[in-house]
Design a protein around this motif. Structure first.
Motif, PDB file in Angstrom:
ATOM      1  N   GLU A   1      29.986  -5.366  96.381  1.00  0.00           N
ATOM      2  CA  GLU A   1      29.618  -6.568  95.800  1.00  0.00           C
ATOM      3  C   GLU A   1      30.630  -7.769  95.896  1.00  0.00           C
TER       4      GLU A   1
ATOM      5  N   TRP B   1      31.236 -12.777  93.218  1.00  0.00           N
ATOM      6  CA  TRP B   1      30.896 -12.198  91.912  1.00  0.00           C
ATOM      7  C   TRP B   1      29.435 -12.465  91.475  1.00  0.00           C
ATOM      8  N   SER B   2      28.968 -11.357  90.768  1.00  0.00           N
ATOM      9  CA  SER B   2      27.813 -11.138  90.333  1.00  0.00           C
ATOM     10  C   SER B   2      27.830 -10.144  88.994  1.00  0.00           C
ATOM     11  N   LEU B   3      26.692 -10.206  88.363  1.00  0.00           N
ATOM     12  CA  LEU B   3      26.473  -9.331  87.197  1.00  0.00           C
ATOM     13  C   LEU B   3      26.396  -7.957  87.623  1.00  0.00           C
ATOM     14  N   TRP B   4      26.045  -7.626  88.800  1.00  0.00           N
ATOM     15  CA  TRP B   4      26.197  -6.151  89.246  1.00  0.00           C
ATOM     16  C   TRP B   4      27.602  -5.723  89.114  1.00  0.00           C
ATOM     17  N   LEU B   5      28.584  -6.391  88.906  1.00  0.00           N
ATOM     18  CA  LEU B   5      29.891  -5.898  88.867  1.00  0.00           C
ATOM     19  C   LEU B   5      30.178  -5.244  87.413  1.00  0.00           C
ATOM     20  N   VAL B   6      29.321  -5.757  86.598  1.00  0.00           N
ATOM     21  CA  VAL B   6      29.389  -5.054  85.172  1.00  0.00           C
ATOM     22  C   VAL B   6      29.065  -3.492  85.197  1.00  0.00           C
TER      23      VAL B   6
ATOM     24  N   THR C   1      28.508  -9.821  98.230  1.00  0.00           N
ATOM     25  CA  THR C   1      27.808 -10.854  97.490  1.00  0.00           C
ATOM     26  C   THR C   1      28.776 -11.820  96.457  1.00  0.00           C
TER      27      THR C   1
ATOM     28  N   ARG D   1      23.607   0.262  93.944  1.00  0.00           N
ATOM     29  CA  ARG D   1      23.010  -0.221  92.638  1.00  0.00           C
ATOM     30  C   ARG D   1      22.163   0.603  91.777  1.00  0.00           C
TER      31      ARG D   1
END
Length: 425
Positions: free
Chosen positions: A210, A216-221, A214, A157
């Motif tokens: 991710e 699905w999360s916003l870090w995939l963006v 974890t 990240r």
């Protein structure tokens, strides 16, 4: 006085300064960090090794200062971790450790006995520091799988976010302006990782981590954004091939899409290769035939590196300036073979190729033998790694950071036993 001045170069002074800062920090906060690391399931020195290689080293490389200092610190921490592991060796890693030693050992043997051998003390540090860093994680029994997973996700990240910020704030560093390729009008993103292909690999690994750890999360963006802007065709194919291994984490519908996408990637790969029996490929650019010049590099590496040196290959100077001036004069920046199999065959000969194939066989076979792949991460990351081997050299020793990525992809994630608990001291 002149001799002293020549010894105390800026790089060496920076190395000494960094080590002094680390020593002072350890004296002031070492006990607190050690307790916190144990509570997280790891050790302070393995955490420091990860962040030295995963964050500090890319930053030093991007800004052109302190690279040797970071490598020296990482190597020292790896040696400390290996010494600490003598009384706490992780069970069940003998085979993996052996093939890693065989793989990197073939590089060292070729360096001394290949076609262009180095002097006794002239061996590049990367050839022996990288295996030390990888083996530190493979052999050490004092960390848990959950700890390593968390560290992987956090470091990836940080790398992706720092790279995206660098591209905006310092485009001369974060954007590759030497290539004409663009997407949506943007040149290729390289961030603090030195090359767009490495940037793409890190973003893809974050995407896989991710999804595996974890969900699905916003870090995939930022992961998808980094992967898109890096513009690496091979890495996109690798992601599509890796996604089916995460199908259980994606859900039925997305899993089906992943399988269809992987099949589509295979078809595109076959069409792009333009075999003789496939003639309806005129819609592909002409440079697809040579994979952007890669086939010329492969031919030169085999002709100049392997022919006549079949057993141990050319050595670590394969495709350096001298080699290219003789066998590849039309290229001025092909410092590696852009194919891991060609790199090992030409650089280390038949011994190196056998070591690579053995290495891959263990990487693929270990998760199946143990019946656990950590949410699909191990198999998906291995699939990505193998696909990238077709057009890049992702496990060619090159700086501390690359050794750290090896740990992420195949070192620690292949070493966990389900019952293993933290035994850090």
């Amino acid at each position: 006085m002149g001799t002293l001045t020549s010894l105390l170069t800026g790089e060496r002074l920076l190395t000494l300064g960094l080590l002094a800062v680390v020593a002072a920090g350890g004296a002031a906060f070492g006990e607190q960090w050690a307790r916190a690391a144990r509570a997280r399931g790891g050790t302070w020195y393995l955490e420091m090794l990860l962040y030295t290689c995963g964050i500090l080293n890319p930053l030093t490389g991007a800004f052109g200062v302190g690279g040797s200092a970071a490598l020296a610190l990482g190597t020292g921490l790896a040696l400390f971790a290996l010494f600490a592991s003598l009384g706490n060796v992780r069970p069940g890693v003998a085979t993996l450790a052996s093939v890693i030693a065989f793989f990197y050992g073939s590089l060292i043997v070729s360096a001394y006995f290949g076609a262009v051998p180095v002097e006794l003390f002239g061996i590049p540090q990367r050839l022996w520091s990288t295996p030390l860093i990888v083996l530190a994680f493979v052999l050490h029994g004092g960390y848990t799988a959950q700890w390593l997973q968390r560290q992987i996700v956090v470091i990836l990240r940080l790398l992706v976010v720092i790279s995206l910020v660098t591209a905006v704030a310092l485009p001369d560093v974060g954007i590759n302006l030497e290539e004409s390729r663009t997407v949506f009008g943007f040149n290729r993103l390289q961030g603090v990782l030195g090359h767009p292909n490495t940037m793409a690999a890190v973003a893809a690994l974050l995407l896989i981590a991710e999804l595996a750890f974890t969900g699905w999360s916003l870090w995939l963006v930022p992961a998808v954004l980094g992967l898109t802007l890096a513009q690496s065709n091979t890495t996109w194919v690798g992601v599509l091939v890796a996604l089916p291994f995460l199908a259980s984490r994606l859900g039925r519908t997305v899993g089906v899409v992943a399988y269809v996408g992987a099949l589509g990637a295979l078809v595109i790969g076959i069409v792009a290769a333009r075999p003789a029996w496939l003639t309806a490929t005129s819609f592909f650019p002409r440079n697809w035939e040579t994979l952007n010049g890669r086939t010329d590099i492969w031919a030169a590496a085999i002709r100049g590196g392997y022919r006549g040196h079949e057993l141990l290959g050319y050595g670590p100077t394969l495709l350096d300036d001298t080699f290219r001036s003789t066998y590849l004069p039309s290229f001025d920046a092909a410092a590696q073979a852009h194919n891991q199999f060609v790199q090992n065959l030409a650089g280390e000969g038949i011994v190196g190729l056998v070591a690579l194939i053995t290495f891959i066989a263990v990487l693929v076979g270990t998760p199946f033998a143990r019946g656990a792949s950590h949410g699909g991460f191990t198999l998906a990351a291995t699939a990505l790694l193998i696909v990238r081997m077709m057009t890049e050299t992702p496990i060619r020793p090159d700086r501390c950071q690359r050794g750290n990525l090896h740990c992420h992809r195949h070192g620690g994630s292949h070493c966990h036993t389900p019952r293993q608990q933290s035994q850090a001291t």
